[in-house]
Design a protein around this motif. Structure first.
Motif, PDB file in Angstrom:
ATOM      1  N   LEU A 191     -72.359  31.898 -45.084  1.00 13.48           N
ATOM      2  CA  LEU A 191     -72.494  31.329 -46.177  1.00 13.48           C
ATOM      3  C   LEU A 191     -71.255  31.027 -47.632  1.00 13.48           C
ATOM      4  O   LEU A 191     -71.065  30.164 -48.227  1.00 13.48           O
ATOM      5  N   GLY A 192     -71.406  32.625 -47.660  1.00  7.33           N
ATOM      6  CA  GLY A 192     -70.462  32.391 -49.029  1.00  7.33           C
ATOM      7  C   GLY A 192     -69.450  31.536 -49.073  1.00  7.33           C
ATOM      8  O   GLY A 192     -68.629  31.757 -50.085  1.00  7.33           O
ATOM      9  N   ASN A 193     -68.916  31.717 -47.514  1.00  7.60           N
ATOM     10  CA  ASN A 193     -67.340  31.079 -47.604  1.00  7.60           C
ATOM     11  C   ASN A 193     -67.265  29.218 -47.877  1.00  7.60           C
ATOM     12  O   ASN A 193     -66.469  28.450 -48.896  1.00  7.60           O
ATOM     13  N   VAL A 194     -69.029  28.678 -47.967  1.00  3.67           N
ATOM     14  CA  VAL A 194     -69.016  27.366 -47.914  1.00  3.67           C
ATOM     15  C   VAL A 194     -68.956  27.504 -49.751  1.00  3.67           C
ATOM     16  O   VAL A 194     -68.544  26.382 -50.477  1.00  3.67           O
ATOM     17  N   SER A 195     -69.934  28.556 -50.145  1.00  2.00           N
ATOM     18  CA  SER A 195     -69.657  28.445 -51.905  1.00  2.00           C
ATOM     19  C   SER A 195     -68.657  28.700 -52.311  1.00  2.00           C
ATOM     20  O   SER A 195     -67.938  28.231 -53.969  1.00  2.00           O
ATOM     21  N   GLY A 196     -67.582  29.354 -51.560  1.00  2.00           N
ATOM     22  CA  GLY A 196     -66.347  30.341 -52.381  1.00  2.00           C
ATOM     23  C   GLY A 196     -65.236  28.989 -52.440  1.00  2.00           C
ATOM     24  O   GLY A 196     -64.560  29.306 -53.572  1.00  2.00           O
ATOM     25  N   ALA A 197     -65.416  27.846 -51.178  1.00  2.00           N
ATOM     26  CA  ALA A 197     -64.958  26.992 -51.235  1.00  2.00           C
ATOM     27  C   ALA A 197     -64.545  26.132 -52.671  1.00  2.00           C
ATOM     28  O   ALA A 197     -64.123  25.671 -53.481  1.00  2.00           O
ATOM     29  N   PHE A 198     -66.489  25.869 -52.674  1.00  2.00           N
ATOM     30  CA  PHE A 198     -66.515  25.615 -54.045  1.00  2.00           C
ATOM     31  C   PHE A 198     -66.260  25.619 -55.853  1.00  2.00           C
ATOM     32  O   PHE A 198     -65.085  25.207 -56.507  1.00  2.00           O
ATOM     33  N   LEU A 199     -66.234  26.989 -55.435  1.00  2.00           N
ATOM     34  CA  LEU A 199     -65.555  27.729 -56.353  1.00  2.00           C
ATOM     35  C   LEU A 199     -64.257  27.704 -57.130  1.00  2.00           C
ATOM     36  O   LEU A 199     -63.770  27.258 -58.458  1.00  2.00           O
ATOM     37  N   ASN A 200     -63.860  28.104 -56.010  1.00  2.00           N
ATOM     38  CA  ASN A 200     -61.791  28.262 -56.021  1.00  2.00           C
ATOM     39  C   ASN A 200     -61.523  26.514 -56.205  1.00  2.00           C
ATOM     40  O   ASN A 200     -61.155  26.684 -57.168  1.00  2.00           O
ATOM     41  N   ALA A 201     -61.990  26.389 -55.835  1.00  2.00           N
ATOM     42  CA  ALA A 201     -61.771  24.101 -56.203  1.00  2.00           C
ATOM     43  C   ALA A 201     -61.630  23.957 -57.918  1.00  2.00           C
ATOM     44  O   ALA A 201     -61.243  22.996 -57.688  1.00  2.00           O
ATOM     45  N   ALA A 202     -63.428  24.493 -57.743  1.00  2.00           N
ATOM     46  CA  ALA A 202     -63.345  24.494 -59.550  1.00  2.00           C
ATOM     47  C   ALA A 202     -62.755  24.736 -60.493  1.00  2.00           C
ATOM     48  O   ALA A 202     -63.009  24.355 -61.425  1.00  2.00           O
ATOM     49  N   GLY A 203     -61.995  25.670 -59.853  1.00  2.00           N
ATOM     50  CA  GLY A 203     -61.692  26.516 -60.190  1.00  2.00           C
ATOM     51  C   GLY A 203     -62.758  27.573 -61.532  1.00  2.00           C
ATOM     52  O   GLY A 203     -62.345  28.422 -62.680  1.00  2.00           O
ATOM     53  N   MET A 204     -63.333  27.652 -60.913  1.00  2.00           N
ATOM     54  CA  MET A 204     -64.296  28.584 -61.849  1.00  2.00           C
ATOM     55  C   MET A 204     -64.221  29.883 -61.257  1.00  2.00           C
ATOM     56  O   MET A 204     -65.098  30.500 -60.581  1.00  2.00           O
ATOM     57  N   LEU A 205     -62.823  30.155 -62.129  1.00  2.00           N
ATOM     58  CA  LEU A 205     -62.455  31.958 -61.652  1.00  2.00           C
ATOM     59  C   LEU A 205     -62.918  33.577 -61.770  1.00  2.00           C
ATOM     60  O   LEU A 205     -63.506  34.511 -61.714  1.00  2.00           O
ATOM     61  N   ARG A 206     -63.344  33.442 -63.838  1.00  2.00           N
ATOM     62  CA  ARG A 206     -63.429  34.105 -64.192  1.00  2.00           C
ATOM     63  C   ARG A 206     -65.191  34.459 -63.814  1.00  2.00           C
ATOM     64  O   ARG A 206     -64.984  35.700 -64.183  1.00  2.00           O
ATOM     65  N   VAL A 207     -65.526  33.638 -63.751  1.00  2.00           N
ATOM     66  CA  VAL A 207     -67.257  33.853 -63.095  1.00  2.00           C
ATOM     67  C   VAL A 207     -67.629  34.623 -62.012  1.00  2.00           C
ATOM     68  O   VAL A 207     -68.137  35.922 -61.728  1.00  2.00           O
ATOM     69  N   GLN A 208     -66.552  33.788 -61.039  1.00  2.00           N
ATOM     70  CA  GLN A 208     -66.287  34.683 -59.969  1.00  2.00           C
ATOM     71  C   GLN A 208     -66.344  36.157 -60.329  1.00  2.00           C
ATOM     72  O   GLN A 208     -66.294  37.033 -59.593  1.00  2.00           O
ATOM     73  N   ILE A 209     -64.976  36.453 -60.858  1.00  2.00           N
ATOM     74  CA  ILE A 209     -64.116  37.967 -60.975  1.00  2.00           C
ATOM     75  C   ILE A 209     -65.307  38.678 -61.367  1.00  2.00           C
ATOM     76  O   ILE A 209     -65.471  39.717 -60.921  1.00  2.00           O
ATOM     77  N   LEU A 210     -66.450  38.275 -62.620  1.00  2.00           N
ATOM     78  CA  LEU A 210     -67.449  38.919 -63.196  1.00  2.00           C
ATOM     79  C   LEU A 210     -68.281  39.473 -62.203  1.00  2.00           C
ATOM     80  O   LEU A 210     -68.234  41.055 -61.910  1.00  2.00           O
ATOM     81  N   PHE A 211     -68.649  38.933 -61.296  1.00  2.00           N
ATOM     82  CA  PHE A 211     -69.926  39.806 -60.544  1.00  2.00           C
ATOM     83  C   PHE A 211     -68.643  39.727 -58.757  1.00  2.00           C
ATOM     84  O   PHE A 211     -69.242  41.061 -58.616  1.00  2.00           O
ATOM     85  N   ALA A 212     -68.052  39.875 -58.356  1.00  2.00           N
ATOM     86  CA  ALA A 212     -67.042  40.012 -57.626  1.00  2.00           C
ATOM     87  C   ALA A 212     -66.858  41.389 -58.433  1.00  2.00           C
ATOM     88  O   ALA A 212     -66.894  42.663 -57.301  1.00  2.00           O
ATOM     89  N   VAL A 213     -66.435  42.036 -59.524  1.00  2.00           N
ATOM     90  CA  VAL A 213     -65.879  42.765 -59.888  1.00  2.00           C
ATOM     91  C   VAL A 213     -67.324  44.636 -59.560  1.00  2.00           C
ATOM     92  O   VAL A 213     -67.527  45.192 -58.814  1.00  2.00           O
ATOM     93  N   LEU A 214     -68.172  44.048 -60.278  1.00  2.00           N
ATOM     94  CA  LEU A 214     -69.837  44.565 -59.816  1.00  2.00           C
ATOM     95  C   LEU A 214     -70.013  44.438 -58.064  1.00  2.00           C
ATOM     96  O   LEU A 214     -69.965  45.942 -58.065  1.00  2.00           O
ATOM     97  N   MET A 215     -70.218  43.292 -57.630  1.00  2.00           N
ATOM     98  CA  MET A 215     -70.451  43.459 -56.343  1.00  2.00           C
ATOM     99  C   MET A 215     -69.738  44.438 -55.276  1.00  2.00           C
ATOM    100  O   MET A 215     -70.166  45.310 -55.138  1.00  2.00           O
ATOM    101  N   SER A 216     -67.776  44.836 -56.157  1.00  2.00           N
ATOM    102  CA  SER A 216     -67.337  45.394 -55.111  1.00  2.00           C
ATOM    103  C   SER A 216     -67.200  46.721 -55.551  1.00  2.00           C
ATOM    104  O   SER A 216     -67.677  47.652 -54.630  1.00  2.00           O
ATOM    105  N   THR A 217     -67.671  47.421 -56.527  1.00  2.00           N
ATOM    106  CA  THR A 217     -67.960  48.810 -57.013  1.00  2.00           C
ATOM    107  C   THR A 217     -69.065  48.981 -56.284  1.00  2.00           C
ATOM    108  O   THR A 217     -69.356  50.212 -56.094  1.00  2.00           O
ATOM    109  N   ALA A 218     -70.315  48.399 -56.566  1.00  2.00           N
ATOM    110  CA  ALA A 218     -71.426  49.176 -55.761  1.00  2.00           C
ATOM    111  C   ALA A 218     -71.205  49.306 -54.386  1.00  2.00           C
ATOM    112  O   ALA A 218     -72.063  49.650 -53.275  1.00  2.00           O
TER     113      ALA A 218
END
Length: 463
Positions: A385-412
């Protein structure tokens, strides 16, 4: 007969229409299914052969190196995904000059990155006291064999960084069927190469050549054929010879976008692909080999079922460039429903019949922990399901907000794996990823999608 009824009858008599963009997504999906099915069959057939031929620790190293291919997807510093986004926009605008500019800059960047990867490994091999510590503790009698395999692995990885760029250009131009065919060709080569490598006494290094080497060969062949086809088009040949060198500003633009994708890829890699590192260092290669066999069954099913999403990112990108908000919203909702239904049912069946699958597949009769099956089933469905969301967020160029939460999530997730694996065993790695994703990434996706689907869709600049 009334006018309304005649119109209804006429509409029913017409063949079901499908727009060109959706047709390209379906074509990409069909070829991707072919590639994924052949790749899955290759994995299912070669793992038992390698498991029977190799000692447990060497088998674990091979499985780890196979898993690290995805982990090292960031070796191009995000340039490949930057190429995909920029080619998508240029293709939507029918701007061939910009596509050529992006292509030249992409090859300049990825060739440099490939050389840096190989150089870094050579330096590590010369300076580290035990270079094979990269894959955990290795028995003394296997040190030379593992070192030879690592040398081959990093050489092929360095070649594959620029060689795989062609896939991003093909997807950006919505010609993803090329990607699926290349994947199928590489998988067939692996299926034929693994028994040959073992039969000739190639050992671990031979297995690396027979697996990663075949993928590299398929990418190189696809690159040659793709550019040969492009060179035949009249528009592609209008460029004068002196303009064929990469332009500095295009390289800088790609590196800037690639840097954002790189951080995102690194965060995702540490969160999703670090199981091998943690389990090998805490429990040993043999324990990871048993874990990886079960994980590969879920991954094989997931890769096949998600092949239909391979064309979603560039298709959404083109729709955004053309301001087709209705198509994006409709496609997203349908994709979520289909992925949840299909992946959910598949994962439940895999978890239920995993003992029988492993017994028939590799003759493994040892019981599989129920906790491992449940967490893998839940995580595989959520990741899909996250792959579907990622397709939209990447295509829309919404990278910085993804980075913020991805760094938090990956660290945890990464820190949690060290704790959970030590206390619970190998399945603790999956639990740590599932918990971090559910608590951090999932709420972010829900918030962004709800907000964006209620208003006009975002533009392409990074947010």
């Amino acid at each position: 007969m009334t006018t309304t009824s005649r119109a209804a009858e006429a509409s029913l008599s017409k063949p079901l229409a499908i727009d060109g963009r959706s047709l390209r997504v379906l074509t990409t999906a069909a070829s991707s299914y072919l590639g994924k099915v052949v790749a899955a069959l290759s994995v299912l057939m070669t793992i038992p052969i390698a498991r029977a031929a190799l000692p447990a620790d060497l088998f674990g190293v091979w499985m780890m190196l196979s898993g690290l291919l995805t982990f090292f997807a960031f070796a191009d510093l995000g340039v490949g995904n930057g190429v995909l986004n920029r080619v998508t926009v240029a293709h939507a605008a029918n701007d061939l000059q910009e596509q050529r500019r992006i292509m030249r800059a992409g090859y300049a960047c990825t060739s440099t990155m490939g050389a840096l990867v190989l150089t870094s490994w050579i330096c590590w091999g010369q300076l580290a006291s035990v270079p094979t510590a990269f894959v955990g503790a290795v028995a003394v009698e296997h040190q030379d064999e593992v070192m030879a395999a690592l040398n081959v692995f990093f050489l092929l990885l360095a070649i594959n960084v620029p060689a795989s760029l062609v896939q991003k250009m093909q997807l950006g131009r919505q010609r993803g069927q090329w990607v699926g065919l290349a994947q199928a060709g590489g998988a067939v080569g692996t299926l034929a190469g693994v028994p040959v490598a073992l039969g000739l006494g190639g050992g671990l290094a031979g297995l690396v050549v027979a697996s990663l080497g075949m993928q590299v060969a398929a990418n190189l062949a696809s690159t040659v054929l793709w550019h040969r086809q492009l060179s035949k088009t009249e528009e592609w040949l209008t460029e004068t010879r002196h303009r064929r060198l990469p332009e500095w500003h295009a390289v800088v633009a790609l590196m800037r976008t690639g840097a954002l994708f790189l951080v995102l890829q690194l965060a995702v890699a540490f969160a999703f692909q670090s199981d091998a590192i943690v389990i090998v260092h805490q429990l040993g290669q043999a324990a990871y080999g048993d874990f990886a066999v079960v994980q590969r069954v879920f991954l094989a099913a997931s890769s096949i079922l998600l092949a239909g999403l391979s064309g979603l990112w560039p298709a959404i990108g083109e729709a955004l460039a053309r301001d087709d908000a209705a198509w994006v919203k409709r496609t997203l909702l349908r994709s979520y429903a289909i992925v949840f239904a299909v992946m959910g049912v598949t994962c439940v069946l895999l978890a239920t019949f995993m003992p029988q699958i492993l017994s028939l597949w590799i003759g493994m009769t040892a019981p599989v922990a129920t906790a491992l099956l449940v967490t893998l089933a839940a995580w595989t469905t959520m990741e899909a399901l996250g792959n579907v969301s990622g397709a939209f967020l990447n295509a829309a160029g919404m990278l910085r907000v993804q980075i913020l939460f991805a760094v938090l999530m990956s660290t945890a997730a990464f820190l949690g794996k060290w704790v959970f694996v030590a206390k619970l065993g190998a399945w603790g790695a999956v639990l740590a990823t599932l918990a971090a994703y559910s608590l951090i990434s999932l709420p972010m996706q829900i918030h962004l999608l709800r907000r964006r689907l209620r208003q006009s869709l975002p533009t392409h600049g990074p947010h």
